[in-house]
Design a protein around this motif. Structure first.
Motif, PDB file in Angstrom:
ATOM      1  N   LEU A 101      -8.409   2.595   6.395  1.00  0.00           N
ATOM      2  CA  LEU A 101      -6.795   1.912   6.366  1.00  0.00           C
ATOM      3  C   LEU A 101      -6.015   3.079   6.025  1.00  0.00           C
ATOM      4  O   LEU A 101      -4.801   2.996   6.262  1.00  0.00           O
ATOM      5  CB  LEU A 101      -6.961   0.851   5.525  1.00  0.00           C
ATOM      6  N   LYS A 102      -6.603   4.142   5.060  1.00  0.00           N
ATOM      7  CA  LYS A 102      -5.476   5.083   4.592  1.00  0.00           C
ATOM      8  C   LYS A 102      -5.080   5.950   5.949  1.00  0.00           C
ATOM      9  O   LYS A 102      -4.065   6.409   5.722  1.00  0.00           O
ATOM     10  CB  LYS A 102      -6.162   5.710   3.432  1.00  0.00           C
ATOM     11  N   VAL A 103      -5.846   5.957   6.765  1.00  0.00           N
ATOM     12  CA  VAL A 103      -5.700   6.768   7.792  1.00  0.00           C
ATOM     13  C   VAL A 103      -5.039   6.152   8.942  1.00  0.00           C
ATOM     14  O   VAL A 103      -4.665   6.668  10.108  1.00  0.00           O
ATOM     15  CB  VAL A 103      -6.816   7.849   8.442  1.00  0.00           C
ATOM     16  N   THR A 104      -4.870   4.747   8.896  1.00  0.00           N
ATOM     17  CA  THR A 104      -4.432   4.050   9.920  1.00  0.00           C
ATOM     18  C   THR A 104      -2.987   3.879  10.048  1.00  0.00           C
ATOM     19  O   THR A 104      -2.145   3.667   9.044  1.00  0.00           O
ATOM     20  CB  THR A 104      -5.093   2.334   9.647  1.00  0.00           C
ATOM     21  N   PRO A 105      -2.306   4.117  10.965  1.00  0.00           N
ATOM     22  CA  PRO A 105      -0.869   4.295  11.282  1.00  0.00           C
ATOM     23  C   PRO A 105      -0.283   2.903  10.720  1.00  0.00           C
ATOM     24  O   PRO A 105      -0.564   1.955  11.056  1.00  0.00           O
ATOM     25  CB  PRO A 105      -0.574   4.535  12.601  1.00  0.00           C
ATOM     26  N   ASN A 106       0.865   3.263  10.182  1.00  0.00           N
ATOM     27  CA  ASN A 106       1.844   2.188   9.367  1.00  0.00           C
ATOM     28  C   ASN A 106       1.183   1.131   8.264  1.00  0.00           C
ATOM     29  O   ASN A 106       2.004   0.351   8.195  1.00  0.00           O
ATOM     30  CB  ASN A 106       2.477   1.304  10.577  1.00  0.00           C
ATOM     31  N   VAL A 107       0.026   1.678   7.897  1.00  0.00           N
ATOM     32  CA  VAL A 107      -0.552   0.907   6.889  1.00  0.00           C
ATOM     33  C   VAL A 107      -0.358   1.765   5.622  1.00  0.00           C
ATOM     34  O   VAL A 107      -0.728   2.884   5.289  1.00  0.00           O
ATOM     35  CB  VAL A 107      -2.289   0.565   6.907  1.00  0.00           C
ATOM     36  N   THR A 108       0.705   1.231   4.773  1.00  0.00           N
ATOM     37  CA  THR A 108       1.190   2.136   3.832  1.00  0.00           C
ATOM     38  C   THR A 108       0.344   1.853   2.280  1.00  0.00           C
ATOM     39  O   THR A 108       0.292   2.726   1.422  1.00  0.00           O
ATOM     40  CB  THR A 108       2.879   1.796   3.239  1.00  0.00           C
ATOM     41  N   GLN A 109      -0.152   0.761   2.281  1.00  0.00           N
ATOM     42  CA  GLN A 109      -1.101   0.567   1.051  1.00  0.00           C
ATOM     43  C   GLN A 109      -2.122  -0.488   1.291  1.00  0.00           C
ATOM     44  O   GLN A 109      -1.973  -1.360   2.177  1.00  0.00           O
ATOM     45  CB  GLN A 109      -0.237   0.047  -0.146  1.00  0.00           C
ATOM     46  N   ALA A 110      -3.129  -0.372   0.651  1.00  0.00           N
ATOM     47  CA  ALA A 110      -4.385  -1.204   0.823  1.00  0.00           C
ATOM     48  C   ALA A 110      -5.141  -1.361  -0.660  1.00  0.00           C
ATOM     49  O   ALA A 110      -5.155  -0.381  -1.157  1.00  0.00           O
ATOM     50  CB  ALA A 110      -5.480  -0.695   1.979  1.00  0.00           C
ATOM     51  N   SER A 111      -5.306  -2.692  -0.731  1.00  0.00           N
ATOM     52  CA  SER A 111      -5.923  -2.944  -2.180  1.00  0.00           C
ATOM     53  C   SER A 111      -6.976  -4.015  -1.782  1.00  0.00           C
ATOM     54  O   SER A 111      -6.669  -5.015  -1.007  1.00  0.00           O
ATOM     55  CB  SER A 111      -5.057  -3.672  -3.178  1.00  0.00           C
ATOM     56  N   ILE A 112      -8.133  -3.951  -2.240  1.00  0.00           N
ATOM     57  CA  ILE A 112      -9.481  -4.668  -2.089  1.00  0.00           C
ATOM     58  C   ILE A 112      -9.971  -5.204  -3.602  1.00  0.00           C
ATOM     59  O   ILE A 112     -10.330  -4.324  -4.407  1.00  0.00           O
ATOM     60  CB  ILE A 112     -10.485  -3.972  -1.358  1.00  0.00           C
ATOM     61  N   GLY A 113     -10.310  -6.375  -3.669  1.00  0.00           N
ATOM     62  CA  GLY A 113     -10.815  -6.868  -4.731  1.00  0.00           C
ATOM     63  C   GLY A 113     -12.186  -7.492  -4.342  1.00  0.00           C
ATOM     64  O   GLY A 113     -12.217  -8.166  -3.486  1.00  0.00           O
ATOM     65  N   VAL A 114     -13.241  -7.317  -5.000  1.00  0.00           N
ATOM     66  CA  VAL A 114     -14.692  -7.820  -4.675  1.00  0.00           C
ATOM     67  C   VAL A 114     -15.218  -8.334  -5.920  1.00  0.00           C
ATOM     68  O   VAL A 114     -15.032  -8.038  -7.251  1.00  0.00           O
ATOM     69  CB  VAL A 114     -15.488  -6.675  -4.273  1.00  0.00           C
TER      70      VAL A 114
END
Length: 1787
Positions: A394-407
């Motif tokens: 997701l870091k290199v996916t265009p237009n995705v500025t932030q990704a956060s994941i909780g497990v």
């Protein structure tokens, strides 16, 4: 009509959409949204999953409660023509599409619907006492629905202002309220018709009701500028609702559309039309894309979806994306792209994507790992690895500025919720909520909870601890971790040999010798004609470490496997440290935290089956739990040690089959004595060699015998390292300074003064740099030019200054990467560094670089070469240079300030490596902030450095930012030129968001020049040794004593284990030890002024610990057998009968219950059962001075005994408060999975022993050697324990012979008291017992008791006589309980005797010697009652006597002691400590086992669930795996199928997690019992057969054959019932071969024998049916019935089965009257015991055998169900007698 199963899972919006359009697609419309959030679902889920008291609890009842409530809400919405768009756990979103002419009408319907929902559904009571409430938020506006997906899965996502407004309105709502968004209220007609309230923002409105007549709303002052800003702009918006500037609201008519009046009313009961429309195959195929795969599998199998509802262990993954989009089209494309990225990664890791949402905070995905059909053993690891990869993608996916994941991971409700015509699959539970909170609070990373961290079994360096954050709705979250696989992660590991950048100087001859030996290994590989050990000898500082690094590199280049380790002084005091370290690296077990991980790594490398059978020998060395090979049971200690040596040699040999293996050990003079004997094993293979570097041994400290044997062996080659040639000095100086040339004057001094000792050169250069007499400047600068004019410089050959381009960590070594260095070593590893440049000097260098270098002088892509110059005005020839290293060090120390000198000398007392906290303790007359400031100065000066290693896990390279930065690589030359001008103090100690600050800083001071480094080390071993020698002997001893006293506060168990001593009351032993000394008045005065801390802050947590810690966990033992004798038996039995009669009259004066049925004990939790909530007598006591956690013990529901544990809180007044006791319990911090006691053992105890030995306190040294042995036994390091204890025994022998082993001991007469000696003997016996050396352990136990004045009888007659005496004492305690407490001064002696007797009891229990078990238990109870206060020993004693009573068939006596034990739990005068809690769990588990055997099923369920609660609270997996099989069996007997399956599921999960063979076998016990007793399959019959086949061949089950016996008996019976006689006989023969050789079989064995009896009865039936000779079959049946009748006297709970089988025997023999009588007796006894399963089967037999109208076909159903693996969901809905097997009768 039949509902369309697919249509019920998707909304009308999807059903009516054009599914043929390409993806992504979107549609936009106006609508009214209702966001409903239900509170109480999570609590309801927890209550149903945890409440064991209600037989109707379980996933089915939970599902019914959820669907009953939410179904009514959905029915109201459907009745109001609404469309349920999405379910999201305990929330959902509904839609009403707006038509141009029906705005007011639709709004009124929505508001009426919301009010009706609140009226009918709010405050809904449930049967478990949880109230369900709902809050509603309503919005209006444009809605956009975007459909994304692919050919396998599709999801629809709602977005738009209306969605955000609904979410915001819901947040303003409270439970029971209906809140309208400002825009909705503006469009609502006729405000005067509503009773409403404006909310705090003066915009949102809470509608309370609809009234008949308009009223003026009080206080409803609406913001005049708000609510009138909306207009209907038909021209501009095409009928959409938009925000505009108009101040007028143009309302449409409130009249309904042209229709009948019934359209105005709510159509209650209206059916959802889309749910009944038939679909074509193409439409069905498209609808299937919207439904999760586990649901589709059930639909395809035509199974009720209720079967999907269950409490399931799953991993929840919440993903939040912030996607930047310029318009709706780009948003649609970006969302589609992100979806496919998420879906592809989830698919690869077998996760299920469940939901997609979009609100104002971005797009959120919910995924689940572990659903039916997608369950894996490593779901936690899959979830984390998938999340990490997804984050990277997701870091290199265009237009995705932030990704956060909780497990998160845990037991969660998974199932279909909603209405019969509209529902969805979702998950509900605390773990779901927590995952969402983690996602939002820890942005930009993958965060996980402690359960996911633990169960993933991934290396610890893949995780990084995150700072604590308060999260709404999350209590006691534990330590949150960030998953950082593939990134840098901080960890502390054992030392490795440092790796140097520059070529080796002046060692060509020595390297040639080594290479010659290396060549011989290759040439004579088969014959092994080469040196086994190569030793590089040399004085300190000669360059041994540098030589070893070069050897490692050469060996790695030639494709040899190199295993390296560097030792320190502390390692010499840790038994088996070196051998463990080398084997750990060889087998790649460095990152294995648990025994399961270590076993995995071991088995991965050892594939040979013959070797695998012997791997159990490594259990005590590496703390493993591999099954014992029977051939080692009867071996002596010497034989076992030989076998261990042979095993290690064979393992090494496996690695040498394909390449040579070189074991490299730096500073081998620090090898511990126990490891020397193993070095030959490492080099025993034909292609292996040990390479050591070491100093010569001193005459007063010769090598141990094993070391002498190795070093003097003919196959050992010694290579002497001499001084470097003078011609190498210029090259050495350039390497040290990382420059290309140096002043000739400097080289001359080095040649004249150094004598070729490299470390002397380094120290000199360091000193000159520290005082700014040497400077480093860029080549070509003005300063360099001036220096060239003033003095000559020498430029060595470019070859010696060429840095290494490769790391051996990637070349041929194994284990953690080695840290890189620039030049030579100091004689120790790791070596000291050149100091960091002073701040003002850095500024000068920057100025020189700016002024002196021209732009065209330097290539922008290359760093400039640096040169060394003499500072202006300095003449090196005039300097006074010391001639020796000692003189150099003394000169350097003399240049320090007095405070700095004192700090350095005190640090030298602590050792080469030390902690700042310890230093703060022993440095006199100073404060914490001053020490930090001084440490900062000394770290700047290169005296100290950070001791925490910073490892790069992947992709080691030579780049500046990718190197391993460690305590041995902080030389600025190593960091490269780019870092030289900005270098500062390098510290890699872990930092958290809240920086540690336990010192008070004076006003005006700053932290700028203070260090927070917690672990430090000397950069030079010479500096440490020199500084240490500056103290006088008396001063050193005093400081050593202070250090030892501080370390005593750290010698306790880790926080996850609850803290406390490893051995109960260990510090109290020392308090009673008397030391006779003669002191002068001056010495007495000094001693009074010395530091004597009673409570010191924890080295890691900063918390205070008292020396009076709680007792250690009792070591548990296995069961086995022995023999008994009947001499003087009558006298003993008569006395015990008197006791049994007396105890019924006994008044328990020490019980003070809070209510009629309950009492409290100290504990903590926020959960409780439903009975607690409804019972006012358990309400908290209203004292507001202190809040205490409580454990409540209540009477069972059917019996009148204390048996039920629950958790809660009470409040106490300060007067009654016992929480100040050192044993007060912080339950939330206990987590036995995260035990770190082994780290305490390996770090604290060796230092304690060293400091007390250096302080010359013989008594203390012996005591802590004993303590170290106790700690080693507790952590499973039995070989280490024996080593410590043998050393203590040796010192005691010296004392007894009149020779004090510590010559300067201040005691004039040293004596080791009997208690200390007894403790050593007892601990030694315990270690030997745990190692399986039973015969060797008993003499130590007897010797311990003899020392304590409690000699044990050697004969059986003596045992009977002593039992008679102890029985009288116990009778006295029964009659006079208030006088049972013994002399307080002898309390410790009583406890030690009781503990030793407990060990003996376990030993006798293994021998199954019931007489001596009873004797040991009776003595233990008498002594524990005398001691009175030690709850751990008291409960342990009662546990043992309860088991002994069962052996002797004294059921009522055992019941009495059980109740006494439970009452003592709540009457402990010192509260409940961590170890006490574990002991209470053991008590309740033992109570459940005894109650099951006695036939008290309900009582067994009470205590079983209580034990399970404790195990789950403290995460004691071992105790949980012992509890679950018994609890599952009790539930089966009680007829609770669903709960039984739930317990077996937990058992299966725990067994897989821990890879426990016995627990796995117990799980299959339960599965086969379900097939035979209940007629359905949890595991298929074939899987049970496969497992049983494996068990019969697996050597893991060779020692304890009970699993083989039970499993094969079950399968034999299954085949006999199926009339497959041949297979039945085969399994029966296998069963008889596996019969345990036990004279007193346990209950599992007896249950297996009843299955064998049924097999023989069925064989007898077939003989009668065939009219063959029955005598041969009948005789063994009679014998077996007689045998089992005796067993039922020990286990009355099996009496109903015995009566049933006896009735069958009578029926086969034609004795109907006896058969009727026995069956009736069986039914009555079963119902009395609560054994519904047996009662049901007996009633079935009664009906079949004696009812002529019975169809006699019910056995066909059992045959069919077991043949077809009937699903347990179906079986749980059938009457029990429908699926009971019919015992056949001959016609």
């Amino acid at each position: 009509m039949t509902a369309n199963q697919l249509a019920t899972h998707v909304p009308d919006l999807v059903m009516g959409a054009n599914q043929l359009k390409s993806l992504p697609r979107s549609q936009k419309f106006d609508g009214v949204l209702m966001f409903a959030d239900i509170s109480g679902f999570t609590a309801l889920t927890e209550r149903y999953s945890m409440s064991s008291r209600n037989s109707s609890s379980g996933a089915e009842k939970l599902s019914a409660a959820l669907n009953s409530y939410i179904g009514e809400i959905v029915e109201n919405i459907i009745g109001s023509e609404g469309d349920i768009l999405k379910f999201a756990g305990d929330a959902f979103l509904a839609l009403w599409k707006l038509q141009r002419d029906s705005l007011d009408y639709t709004l009124m319907r929505v508001i009426k619907c919301g009010l009706r929902i609140q009226e009918r559904c709010d405050n809904r009571e449930t049967e478990v006492g949880v109230k369900l409430r709902v809050k509603l938020g309503v919005s209006i506006g444009p809605v956009r629905v975007t459909t994304v997906g692919n050919e396998e899965s599709r999801h629809y996502v709602l977005s738009g202002q209306a969605v955000d407004d609904a979410n915001k309105a819901e947040k303003f709502a409270t439970s029971g309220s209906l809140v309208l968004s400002p825009k909705t209220w503006a469009y609502t007609p006729e405000h005067q018709l509503f009773e409403y309230r404006m909310l705090e923002d003066r915009r949102h409105v809470s509608v309370l009701s609809i009234i008949a007549q308009p009223i003026e709303t009080v206080g409803a002052n609406v913001d005049p500028s708000y609510g009138n800003q909306y207009s209907r702009n038909h021209k501009d918006s095409g009928g959409n609702l938009t925000a505009g500037q108009s101040v007028t609201v143009i309302r449409l008519s409130c009249s309904a559309p042209a229709s009948t009046d019934e359209h105005h009313a709510d159509a209650v009961g209206r059916e959802r039309s889309w749910a009944f429309r038939s679909s074509t195959d193409d439409e069905k195929a498209r609808l299937r894309l919207y439904i999760i795969k586990p649901v589709l599998q059930k639909i395809d199998d035509d199974l009720p979806l209720e079967y999907l509802s269950e409490m399931r262990q799953v991993s929840i993954v919440f993903i939040n994306l912030v996607v930047s989009s310029s318009d709706h089209e780009s948003e649609k494309r970006n969302l589609h792209t992100a979806f496919n990225v998420v879906y592809d990664d989830m698919k690869e890791f077998q996760g299920c994507l469940n939901k997609v949402f979009m609100f104002d905070k971005g797009c959120t995905f919910l995924a689940i790992f572990g659903l039916p059909g997608y369950k894996h053993e490593d779901d936690c690891a899959r979830a984390l690895q998938c999340s990490y990869r997804l984050l990277e993608h997701l870091k290199v996916t265009p237009n995705v500025t932030q990704a956060s994941i909780g497990v998160t991971t845990g037991s969660t409700f998974c199932g279909v919720i909603g209405h019969i015509h509209r529902h969805e699959y979702t998950v509900i539970g605390r773990k779901v909520n927590m995952a969402a909170r983690l996602m939002m609070h820890y942005s930009g990373r993958v965060s996980c909870d402690p359960e996911t961290f633990h169960h993933s079994k991934l290396p610890r360096h893949f995780f990084r601890e995150l700072p604590h954050k308060e999260m709404k709705g999350v209590r006691n979250a534990g330590v949150i971790q960030e998953f950082v696989q593939g990134e840098e992660s901080e960890t502390v590991t054992g030392n490795t040999v440092p790796e140097f950048d520059y070529p080796l100087l002046g060692r060509d001859k020595e390297m040639g010798t080594f290479l010659n030996e290396l060549g011989m290994i290759r040439e004579h590989k088969e014959r092994g004609e080469h040196r086994r050990v190569i030793v590089f000898d040399g004085q300190a500082g000669i360059g041994k470490t540098r030589m070893l690094d070069a050897v490692i590199k050469k060996a790695a280049i030639e494709d040899n496997l190199v295993i390296s380790s560097a030792l320190t002084m502390t390692d010499a005091n840790v038994p088996y440290y070196t051998v463990k370290r080398l084997v750990t690296v060889l087998l790649q077990m460095e990152d294995c935290a648990s025994h399961v991980e270590r076993e995995h790594a071991l088995l991965e490398h050892v594939q040979n089956e013959a070797l695998r059978e012997d791997l159990c020998l490594l259990n005590d060395l590496f703390v493993l739990k591999l099954p014992t090979n029977p051939r080692f049971l009867n071996m002596t200690s010497e034989q076992r040690i030989r076998e261990l040596h042979n095993l290690i040699a064979k393992i090494v040999h496996q690695f040498t089959l394909h390449q040579c293996v070189i074991f490299a050990v730096d500073d081998a003079h620090f090898i511990d004595p126990d490891s020397w004997g193993f070095l030959i094993d490492f080099a025993a293979a034909s292609s292996a060699v040990c390479v050591l570097t070491m100093r010569p041994f001193k005459p007063d400290k010769p090598p141990c015998i094993a070391a002498h044997r190795v070093l003097s062996h003919q196959n050992t080659l010694h290579i002497k390292l001499g001084s470097l040639r003078s011609s190498e000095m210029a090259s050495l100086a350039c390497q040290l300074l990382d420059v290309v040339r140096v002043p000739q004057d400097l080289v001359g001094i080095l040649q004249k003064k150094s004598h070729g000792i490299a470390s002397w050169c380094e120290q000199l250069v360091q000193e000159l740099m520290a005082v700014n007499q040497l400077m480093i400047v860029p080549e070509g600068s003005k300063q360099a030019a001036v220096a060239d004019d003033e003095a000559s410089h020498i430029t060595p050959s470019i070859t010696v200054l060429q840095k290494s381009k490769e790391s051996s960590a990637n070349g041929g070594t194994t284990g953690a990467g080695r840290s890189r260095r620039s030049s030579v070593d100091s004689g120790t590893s790791p070596m000291f560094q050149v100091p960091q440049l002073a701040t003002h000097m850095l500024d000068q260098l920057r100025e020189m670089q700016e002024e002196g270098l021209q732009d065209d002088d330097i290539d922008e892509d290359e760093e400039p070469n640096m040169v060394c110059v003499v500072a202006s005005g300095i003449k090196l020839a005039d300097l006074q240079i010391p001639d020796s290293m000692t003189g150099m060090m003394l000169a350097r120390i003399d240049h320090m300030k007095p405070s700095e000198q004192m700090l350095v000398k005190c640090a030298a007392v602590l050792g080469l490596t030390f902690t700042r906290h310890m230093l703060e303790i022993i440095v006199p007359n100073t404060t914490g902030w001053k020490i930090r400031r001084l440490l900062h100065i000394l770290m700047k000066g290169g005296v100290f450095e950070c001791a925490t290693y910073h490892l790069t896990i992947h992709g080691l390279s030579y780049g500046v930012n990718q190197r391993i930065a460690s305590s041995v690589s902080s030389h600025f030359g190593t960091l490269g030129h780019g870092n030289r001008l900005t270098a500062g103090i390098i510290c890699h100690c872990p930092k958290t968001a809240i920086q540690e600050s336990d010192v008070e800083v004076p006003t005006g001071s700053s932290y700028m020049f203070m260090t927070d480094c917690s672990h430090l080390r000397f950069t030079s071993a010479f500096m440490q040794e020199t500084a240490y020698g500056l103290f006088l002997s008396e001063q050193r001893r005093k400081l050593h004593r202070q250090a030892a006293e501080y370390l005593e506060s750290q010698a306790h168990k880790c926080t996850p284990c609850g803290g406390g001593d490893f051995l109960p009351g260990s510090h109290q032993y020392l308090g009673e030890t008397k030391i006779t000394t003669k002191k002068t008045r001056e010495e007495t005065t000094r001693s009074k002024q010395s530091l004597k801390p009673d409570k010191v802050k924890d080295i890691t947590t900063g918390e205070k610990h008292s020396h009076n810690g709680r007792s250690a966990r009792q070591v548990t033992f296995d069961e086995n057998r022995g023999e008994t004798e009947n001499y003087v038996q009558d006298h003993t039995d008569n006395m015990m009968n008197t006791i049994k009669k007396s105890i019924r009259r006994r008044s328990v004066a020490f019980v003070a219950p809070h209510g009629e049925n309950e009492s409290h004990v100290v504990l903590n939790d926020d959960e409780g059962s439903d009975e607690e909530d409804n019972n006012p007598s358990i309400a908290p006591i209203k004292y507001h001075q202190s809040r205490r956690a409580t454990l409540t013990i209540r009477k069972g529901s059917l019996d009148n005994n204390l048996s039920v544990i629950s958790f809660g809180e009470i409040y106490e007044s300060p007067i009654a408060n016992r929480s100040a006791s050192p044993s007060s319990l912080d339950l939330e911090r206990m987590d036995l999975r995260e035990c770190r006691c082994a780290d305490v053992l390996n770090t604290v105890y060796p230092q304690l022993v060293r400091h007390w030995r250096a302080a010359c306190y013989t008594v203390k040294t012996v005591h802590f050697l004993s303590e170290a042995g106790s700690a080693a036994v507790t952590t499973g390091n039995h070989l280490q324990a024996l080593s410590y204890l043998h050393e203590a025994t040796s010192m005691i022998k010296d004392v007894d012979s009149g020779h004090n082993p510590l010559a300067d001991d201040p005691a004039t007469a040293v004596t080791i008291d009997r208690q200390e000696r007894a403790k050593i003997q007892s601990t030694m016996g315990q270690a030997l017992f745990k190692m399986g050396r039973l015969d060797e352990s008993m003499p130590h136990f007897n010797q311990a008791l003899k020392l304590l004045g409690n000699r044990q009888p050697s004969s059986r007659a003596g045992a009977h006589f002593k039992l008679l005496i102890e029985g009288v004492r116990q009778l006295f305690h029964v009659w006079f309980p208030e006088r049972a407490i013994g002399n307080a001064s002898k309390r410790i002696q009583y406890i030690e005797q009781a503990r030793c007797l407990s060990n003996m009891w376990h030993s006798y229990n293994r021998q199954q010697d019931s007489l001596r078990c009873l004797l040991a238990a009776t003595q233990q109870v008498n002594l524990a009652e005398k001691a009175d206060e030690d709850l751990h020993e008291l409960i342990s004693a009662y546990n043992n006597i309860i088991a002994s009573c069962q052996m002797r068939k004294w059921i009522s006596t055992g019941d009495h002691y059980e109740q006494v034990a439970m009452k003592r739990c709540i009457d402990s005068p010192v509260g409940v400590g961590p170890d006490d809690l574990i002991t209470i769990g053991q008590l309740y588990k033992e109570s459940m086992r005894v109650r099951l055997g006695n036939g008290r099923i309900q009582g067994a369920l009470d205590t079983g669930y209580s034990a399970l609660k404790i195990t789950e609270k403290i995460h004691d997996i071992d105790l949980q795996m012992q509890t679950l099989p018994l609890l599952a069996h009790a539930l089966l007997l009680d007829g609770r199928i669903a709960q039984c399956v739930e317990m077996l599921g937990k058992l299966s999960y725990a067994a897989m997690e821990e890879e426990d063979a016995q627990a796995r076998a117990a799980y299959y016990y339960g599965c086969l019992d379900l097939i035979l007793e209940a007629g359905f399959a949890l595991e298929s019959h074939q899987s049970c057969v496969d497992f049983a086949t494996m068990v019969t061949a697996d050597s893991s089950y060779s020692v304890d054959t009970t699993p083989r016996y039970y499993l094969t008996a079950c399968l034999a019976l299954w085949y006999m019932r199926k009339d497959r006689v041949d297979l039945g006989k085969q399994w029966l023969a296998t069963c008889e071969e596996a019969a345990p050789s036990s004279r007193l079989p346990n209950m599992t064995t007896v249950r297996a024998e009843f299955k064998i009896l049924e097999c023989r009865l069925l064989a007898y039936y077939r003989a009668l049916k065939a009219k063959r000779d029955t005598a041969r079959v009948k005789t063994p049946v009679k014998k077996m019935l007689k045998k089992l009748k005796k067993h039922t006297s020990r286990f009355p709970g099996l009496l109903p089965r015995y009566l049933h089988m006896t009735a069958y025997m009578h029926k086969l023999n034609g004795s109907d009257s006896n058969a009727r009588s026995d069956l009736l007796n069986c039914i009555q006894t079963s119902l009395k015991n609560g054994n519904r399963n047996e009662a049901s089967w007996a009633e079935h037999s009664q009906s079949v055998w004696f009812d002529p109208t019975h169809p006699m076909t019910q056995d066909e159903f059992w045959q069919r169900s077991t043949e077809e693996d009937l699903d347990w969901h179906v079986a749980s809905t059938l009457e029990p007698d429908i699926i009971k097997f019919t015992l056949p009768l001959p016609k």
